[in-house]
Motif scaffolding. Structure first.
Motif, short mmCIF file in Angstrom:
data_model
loop_
_atom_site.label_atom_id
_atom_site.label_comp_id
_atom_site.label_asym_id
_atom_site.label_seq_id
_atom_site.Cartn_x
_atom_site.Cartn_y
_atom_site.Cartn_z
N UNK A 61 9.57 20.32 -0.15
CA UNK A 61 10.11 18.96 -0.27
C UNK A 61 8.97 18.01 -0.64
N UNK A 62 9.33 16.93 -1.27
CA UNK A 62 8.38 15.90 -1.65
C UNK A 62 8.84 14.57 -1.06
N UNK A 63 7.89 13.76 -0.66
CA UNK A 63 8.23 12.45 -0.13
C UNK A 63 7.03 11.52 -0.30
N UNK A 64 7.23 10.25 0.00
CA UNK A 64 6.15 9.26 -0.10
C UNK A 64 5.97 8.58 1.25
N UNK A 65 4.79 7.99 1.42
CA UNK A 65 4.50 7.21 2.62
C UNK A 65 3.52 6.11 2.24
N UNK A 66 3.52 5.04 3.00
CA UNK A 66 2.66 3.90 2.70
C UNK A 66 1.26 4.11 3.28
N UNK A 67 0.25 3.74 2.51
CA UNK A 67 -1.11 3.84 3.00
C UNK A 67 -1.36 2.76 4.04
N UNK A 68 -2.08 3.11 5.10
CA UNK A 68 -2.45 2.10 6.09
C UNK A 68 -3.91 1.70 5.96
N UNK A 69 -4.55 2.13 4.84
CA UNK A 69 -5.93 1.73 4.60
C UNK A 69 -5.95 0.41 3.85
N UNK A 70 -7.14 -0.13 3.65
CA UNK A 70 -7.26 -1.38 2.92
C UNK A 70 -6.71 -1.21 1.50
N UNK A 71 -6.09 -2.24 1.00
CA UNK A 71 -5.47 -2.17 -0.31
C UNK A 71 -6.51 -1.96 -1.40
N UNK A 72 -6.26 -1.01 -2.27
CA UNK A 72 -7.04 -0.86 -3.48
C UNK A 72 -6.56 -1.92 -4.46
N UNK A 73 -7.44 -2.74 -5.01
CA UNK A 73 -7.00 -3.81 -5.90
C UNK A 73 -6.18 -3.31 -7.09
N UNK A 74 -6.31 -2.04 -7.45
CA UNK A 74 -5.57 -1.52 -8.60
C UNK A 74 -4.19 -1.02 -8.20
N UNK A 75 -3.87 -0.97 -6.91
CA UNK A 75 -2.57 -0.47 -6.44
C UNK A 75 -1.62 -1.63 -6.17
N UNK A 76 -0.39 -1.49 -6.61
CA UNK A 76 0.60 -2.51 -6.30
C UNK A 76 1.16 -2.33 -4.90
N UNK A 77 1.38 -1.10 -4.50
CA UNK A 77 1.98 -0.89 -3.19
C UNK A 77 1.28 0.19 -2.37
#
Length: 290
Positions: A64-80
């Motif tokens: 199975x594949x899934x996604x999860x939100x990063x809890x690290x500091x935002x990378x400026x190049x990432x939107x979410x």
């Protein structure tokens, strides 16, 4: 325990010279040496050496594949900062009510969505484990563009605490999977993923063991510096251009200073990426592979 093994790869065989330090009954430090040719060892003997139990060939592999939100500091190049996961496991033990030991699988410097990584997960699942490929970059695609790749890599390398956060979050995601025995977790990684696995060990989490295949060996400065509970095994190419000798020496000194149960196997005359049979072109060699 310290063991360093060196061998030169060839098409047909591999002769190891193994040095292992131990303590005799008199309390003196003893260094033993032995050689063996891998091609003379049967699969059964290798399994016994590794304390492995043969598993049924008829396992049905589910994924199975899934996604999860990063809890690290935002990378400026990432939107979410959405991170992706690929999970593979054998169905039969679960149907019998048994939980599985879990294995994290760390990707190379181009990203998680590589067939090589998916294939490693399925192969591990066939051995009776639950395999979890985790995402260090986010974005859901391979980074073939060197400019985009450098931005992502700089985020992880310039502050190694960012890399530690992402790999420890992947550990947390793996332990939450209902098929997994969270008391039996290990990890393997390739290239960047190998470095991430050793950083996972540095986090002090209760991981049984980590293995780095041509990972980038070094000794980073981290915010937290707990004791390393995991056993550490590093497979390294002696001529790998991505791991300078002074960085390798710093890695060795750190493992010894922290009293880690660790081994490093160094392959003479070998460059980077030696687990990759597809890296055989002259362009690959110029880039430091094999």
């Amino acid at each position: 325990m310290l063991a360093t093994q060196t061998c030169r790869l060839s098409r047909h065989s591999c002769i190891y010279t193994a040095y292992q330090r131990s303590t005799s009954l008199s309390g003196r430090s003893v260094v033993s040496q032995r050689k063996f040719r891998m091609s003379t060892m049967s699969e059964d003997r290798i399994a016994k050496r590794a304390c492995l139990t043969p598993t049924p060939a008829e396992y049905t592999i589910q994924t199975r594949e899934f996604t999860y939100e990063s809890n690290s500091k935002k990378n400026p190049t990432d939107e979410d900062c959405e991170l992706h996961a690929y999970f593979a496991w054998p169905a039969e033990p679960i149907s019998e009510g048994r939980l599985l030991p879990g294995v994290l699988v760390g990707h190379t410097a181009i990203g998680m969505q590589e067939e090589f990584i998916y294939d490693r997960c399925r192969a591990i699942a066939k051995l009776g484990y639950a395999a979890f490929a985790f995402d260090l970059f986010g974005g859901g695609e391979l980074l073939m563009d060197p400019v985009k790749r450098k931005i992502k890599m700089d985020y992880l390398n310039n502050d190694r605490n960012n890399l530690v956060q992402r790999v420890t979050q992947a550990y947390g995601q793996l332990t939450r999977q209902p098929e997994v025995n969270d008391d039996k977790i290990g990890g393997i990684g390739y290239c960047l993923g190998g470095k991430a696995m050793i950083d996972l060990a540095r986090s002090g989490l209760p991981v049984r063991g980590v293995v780095s295949f041509h990972g980038i060996l070094d000794s980073p400065q981290l915010e937290d510096n707990p004791s390393i509970k995991a056993k550490v095994l590093a497979f390294h190419g002696e001529q790998d251009p991505f791991s300078p000798k002074e960085n390798i020496q710093a890695f060795v000194e750190e493992m010894e200073r922290k009293g880690v149960d660790w081994q490093q196997h160094t392959y003479g005359g070998t460059l980077h990426g030696f687990t990759r049979p597809d890296k055989t072109t002259e362009q690959d060699r110029q880039a430091g592979f094999q």
